[in-house]
Design a protein around this motif. Structure first.
Motif, PDB file in Angstrom:
ATOM      1  N   UNK A  79     -62.379 -16.532   2.244  1.00 12.96           N
ATOM      2  CA  UNK A  79     -61.252 -17.114   2.977  1.00 12.96           C
ATOM      3  C   UNK A  79     -59.915 -16.667   2.379  1.00 12.96           C
ATOM      4  N   UNK A  80     -59.860 -16.599   1.053  1.00 15.04           N
ATOM      5  CA  UNK A  80     -58.626 -16.142   0.402  1.00 15.04           C
ATOM      6  C   UNK A  80     -58.366 -14.663   0.712  1.00 15.04           C
ATOM      7  N   UNK A  81     -59.449 -13.879   0.812  1.00 17.09           N
ATOM      8  CA  UNK A  81     -59.295 -12.465   1.187  1.00 17.09           C
ATOM      9  C   UNK A  81     -58.742 -12.336   2.612  1.00 17.09           C
ATOM     10  N   UNK A  82     -59.218 -13.203   3.509  1.00 17.24           N
ATOM     11  CA  UNK A  82     -58.716 -13.192   4.887  1.00 17.24           C
ATOM     12  C   UNK A  82     -57.219 -13.504   4.895  1.00 17.24           C
ATOM     13  N   UNK A  83     -56.836 -14.507   4.097  1.00 12.82           N
ATOM     14  CA  UNK A  83     -55.416 -14.881   4.011  1.00 12.82           C
ATOM     15  C   UNK A  83     -54.581 -13.711   3.492  1.00 12.82           C
ATOM     16  N   UNK A  84     -55.095 -13.029   2.461  1.00 14.40           N
ATOM     17  CA  UNK A  84     -54.355 -11.887   1.893  1.00 14.40           C
ATOM     18  C   UNK A  84     -54.261 -10.735   2.895  1.00 14.40           C
ATOM     19  N   UNK A  85     -55.344 -10.496   3.630  1.00 13.83           N
ATOM     20  CA  UNK A  85     -55.344  -9.414   4.626  1.00 13.83           C
ATOM     21  C   UNK A  85     -54.338  -9.701   5.740  1.00 13.83           C
ATOM     22  N   UNK A  86     -54.273 -10.957   6.178  1.00 11.97           N
ATOM     23  CA  UNK A  86     -53.303 -11.336   7.205  1.00 11.97           C
ATOM     24  C   UNK A  86     -51.878 -11.164   6.698  1.00 11.97           C
ATOM     25  N   UNK A  87     -51.667 -11.535   5.428  1.00 14.51           N
ATOM     26  CA  UNK A  87     -50.333 -11.385   4.832  1.00 14.51           C
ATOM     27  C   UNK A  87     -49.941  -9.914   4.755  1.00 14.51           C
ATOM     28  N   UNK A  88     -50.906  -9.061   4.444  1.00 18.90           N
ATOM     29  CA  UNK A  88     -50.648  -7.624   4.363  1.00 18.90           C
ATOM     30  C   UNK A  88     -50.297  -7.066   5.744  1.00 18.90           C
ATOM     31  N   UNK A  89     -51.027  -7.509   6.757  1.00 14.43           N
ATOM     32  CA  UNK A  89     -50.750  -7.076   8.124  1.00 14.43           C
ATOM     33  C   UNK A  89     -49.354  -7.506   8.537  1.00 14.43           C
ATOM     34  N   UNK A  90     -48.996  -8.724   8.161  1.00 10.72           N
ATOM     35  CA  UNK A  90     -47.681  -9.242   8.520  1.00 10.72           C
ATOM     36  C   UNK A  90     -46.563  -8.421   7.880  1.00 10.72           C
ATOM     37  N   UNK A  91     -46.761  -7.980   6.636  1.00 12.28           N
ATOM     38  CA  UNK A  91     -45.726  -7.200   5.946  1.00 12.28           C
ATOM     39  C   UNK A  91     -45.469  -5.868   6.648  1.00 12.28           C
ATOM     40  N   UNK A  92     -46.501  -5.373   7.349  1.00 13.11           N
ATOM     41  CA  UNK A  92     -46.359  -4.097   8.055  1.00 13.11           C
ATOM     42  C   UNK A  92     -45.235  -4.144   9.075  1.00 13.11           C
ATOM     43  N   UNK A  93     -44.969  -5.357   9.610  1.00  8.95           N
ATOM     44  CA  UNK A  93     -43.955  -5.496  10.646  1.00  8.95           C
ATOM     45  C   UNK A  93     -42.600  -5.912  10.078  1.00  8.95           C
ATOM     46  N   UNK A  94     -42.473  -5.965   8.770  1.00  5.34           N
ATOM     47  CA  UNK A  94     -41.275  -6.557   8.191  1.00  5.34           C
ATOM     48  C   UNK A  94     -40.042  -5.667   8.306  1.00  5.34           C
ATOM     49  N   UNK A  95     -40.228  -4.347   8.352  1.00  6.30           N
ATOM     50  CA  UNK A  95     -39.097  -3.438   8.363  1.00  6.30           C
ATOM     51  C   UNK A  95     -38.812  -2.991   9.794  1.00  6.30           C
ATOM     52  N   UNK A  96     -37.666  -3.387  10.382  1.00  7.08           N
ATOM     53  CA  UNK A  96     -37.386  -3.023  11.770  1.00  7.08           C
ATOM     54  C   UNK A  96     -37.250  -1.527  11.970  1.00  7.08           C
ATOM     55  N   UNK A  97     -36.766  -0.793  10.966  1.00  4.77           N
ATOM     56  CA  UNK A  97     -36.637   0.658  11.100  1.00  4.77           C
ATOM     57  C   UNK A  97     -38.004   1.317  11.169  1.00  4.77           C
ATOM     58  N   UNK A  98     -38.933   0.816  10.327  1.00  2.81           N
ATOM     59  CA  UNK A  98     -40.297   1.369  10.350  1.00  2.81           C
ATOM     60  C   UNK A  98     -40.938   1.119  11.714  1.00  2.81           C
ATOM     61  N   UNK A  99     -40.687  -0.071  12.266  1.00  5.21           N
ATOM     62  CA  UNK A  99     -41.265  -0.372  13.565  1.00  5.21           C
ATOM     63  C   UNK A  99     -40.689   0.537  14.645  1.00  5.21           C
TER      64      UNK A  99
END
Length: 456
Positions: free
Chosen positions: A432-452
């Motif tokens: 469950x903690x791994x799932x939480x970390x994976x979701x957090x990692x996915x979320x960080x992918x969208x953090x930079x508007x220029x990258x998006x």
């Protein structure tokens, strides 16, 4: 007295013909030469009428102009008119889609926007189309896709915009800020809420101003709690909590000024949470009880309304207030270790949440799980099989999974993982903690508007 001739660009067909006539010091009648009317020549010069092939050849010979050059200008004029017609058509579609969205026909609005080739629309229209498309996805609670569209709109929005479009720009940044907050991008959310306040004008609707203040309050409070294990963060955390309180009180005052009781009460719940975070527990409790006593009897006594009606929407909003107040009271009593009273409030939260929104239902389950987890720890007797806390956490995850509420889903998996570890179920807890970390990692992918924007 003759009116001065309206200026026509010399790069157009009419401008080229007028410039040639004036250069030769000919009047309209001289050019017409009795073969065509002066009115027709005048309209051709003003780009009001496209000349026929015969009249174009006549003008070329009469004014000593290359016929091929004039034919190129005719084609450019046709393309320019076609572009203007497309702009008008797309503008009409945008306004129609906006009306559909306002009347809650979200899918119809989205389908209409999809008929427009946004990439080929003029830049002045393109950012507005992306913004409206983002609003559709935001209304559908598809926050990742909404954020993609809003970032595109923000990147394309000109620095200077016409006065009549300031309203749309304000709404764009409000929605982008709310989307970033939903996805856990707190710094970005704060930046866009502050952009909204900078865009404010005397004619800006009060509820926009209130929403921006509310957003800053939410973001500040969440940021205050983001480094709770860091002792050096304590002073910054307190500063952020008082900042949150200031903006929440501003928002509540603004909603009260326009008679919006529901949002005024929701702000009271938010203020109570901030009081609790500042250790002002009695003030928080009094604030939440006042909200609950005002709204719970009304929600309990109201018969269900028909589907997809304004009355049903109002009932959901009122139930949302009750669910929030009851859930926050349960959390407060959990902090005070008054578990039975906390469970009573959780039951009230569940009852109201059934008439409200997914997030409120998930919130009630999460708080119930935390209460049951705390009670198990104090009793030091783990139940056999699946515990009540585990069932509550899994119910919250089931509610959140179909949504784009990534931050809430991360929190739910984290709580479940920690609970399972406490019960000695190491492998399941780590999963469950791994799932939480994976979701957090996915979320960080969208953090930079220029990258998006680059990716798109």
């Amino acid at each position: 007295m003759a009116r001065p001739a309206k200026r026509v660009s010399p790069d157009t067909l009419g401008g080229r013909i007028r410039a040639a006539r004036q250069s030769l010091r000919l009047s309209l009648a001289d050019v017409a030469d009795g073969r065509y009317s002066t009115s027709l020549i005048s309209q051709i010069e003003r780009n009001r009428v496209e000349p026929s092939p015969e009249s174009l050849r006549f003008l070329a010979e009469r004014l000593n102009l290359p016929l091929d050059d004039l034919m190129v200008l005719v084609q450019q004029q046709r393309e320019s008119e076609a572009e203007a017609n497309r702009y008008k058509e797309n503008e009409e579609k945008l306004n129609h889609a906006l009306r559909l969205l306002e009347s809650k026909h979200i899918k119809a609005a989205l389908d209409l926007i999809k008929t427009i080739n946004i990439e080929h629309a003029p830049p002045s229209l393109r950012w507005r189309l992306y913004a409206l498309k983002g609003q559709c996805f935001f209304s559908l609670r598809q926050f990742v896709e909404a954020q993609r569209q809003f970032f595109q709109a923000a990147a394309l929005r000109p620095e200077r915009i016409p006065t009549e479009q300031v309203h749309e720009a304000t709404l764009l940044h409000l929605h982008l800020a709310a989307t970033c907050r939903e996805l856990g991008h707190l710094d970005l959310a704060n930046d866009h809420y502050e952009t909204v306040l900078r865009l404010m004008q005397p004619e800006t609707p009060i509820h926009y101003v209130a929403e921006a203040h509310w957003g800053i309050a939410l973001v500040s409070f969440e940021r205050a709690d983001s480094h709770r294990d860091d002792e050096q963060w304590a002073a910054e955390s307190e500063r952020l909590k008082y900042r949150a309180l200031h903006h929440a009180e501003n928002a509540r005052t603004l909603y009260r000024s326009i008679g919006d009781e529901i949002n005024e009460s929701l702000l009271s719940c938010e203020i109570a949470l901030i009081y609790q975070g500042l250790g002002r527990v009695e003030e928080a409790r009094a604030c939440l009880r006042e909200v609950l006593e005002k709204w719970q009897p009304r929600v309990a006594a109201t018969p269900p309304a028909g589907k997809n009606t304004l009355e049903e929407r109002r009932q959901k909003q009122e139930a949302n207030v009750v669910a929030a107040a009851a859930a926050y009271l349960a959390s407060l009593e959990l902090q005070c270790r008054r578990y039975e009273l906390a469970l009573q409030y959780v039951r009230q939260a569940h009852e109201a949440a059934r008439k409200s929104y997914i997030l409120r239902r998930a919130e009630a389950y999460l708080i119930e799980g935390q209460i049951l987890d705390a009670m198990e720890q104090e009793q030091e007797a783990a139940p056999i099989g699946e515990s009540g806390a585990e069932r509550a956490f899994r119910a919250a995850i089931a509610e959140l999974k179909p949504t784009h509420r990534v931050a809430a889903l991360i929190h739910a998996h984290d709580l479940l993982g920690r609970h399972l570890l406490k019960r000695g179920r190491i492998k399941e807890g780590e999963h469950e903690l791994d799932v939480a970390r994976a979701l957090a990692q996915t979320r960080r992918h969208w953090e930079d508007p220029l990258a998006m924007t680059d990716e798109m």
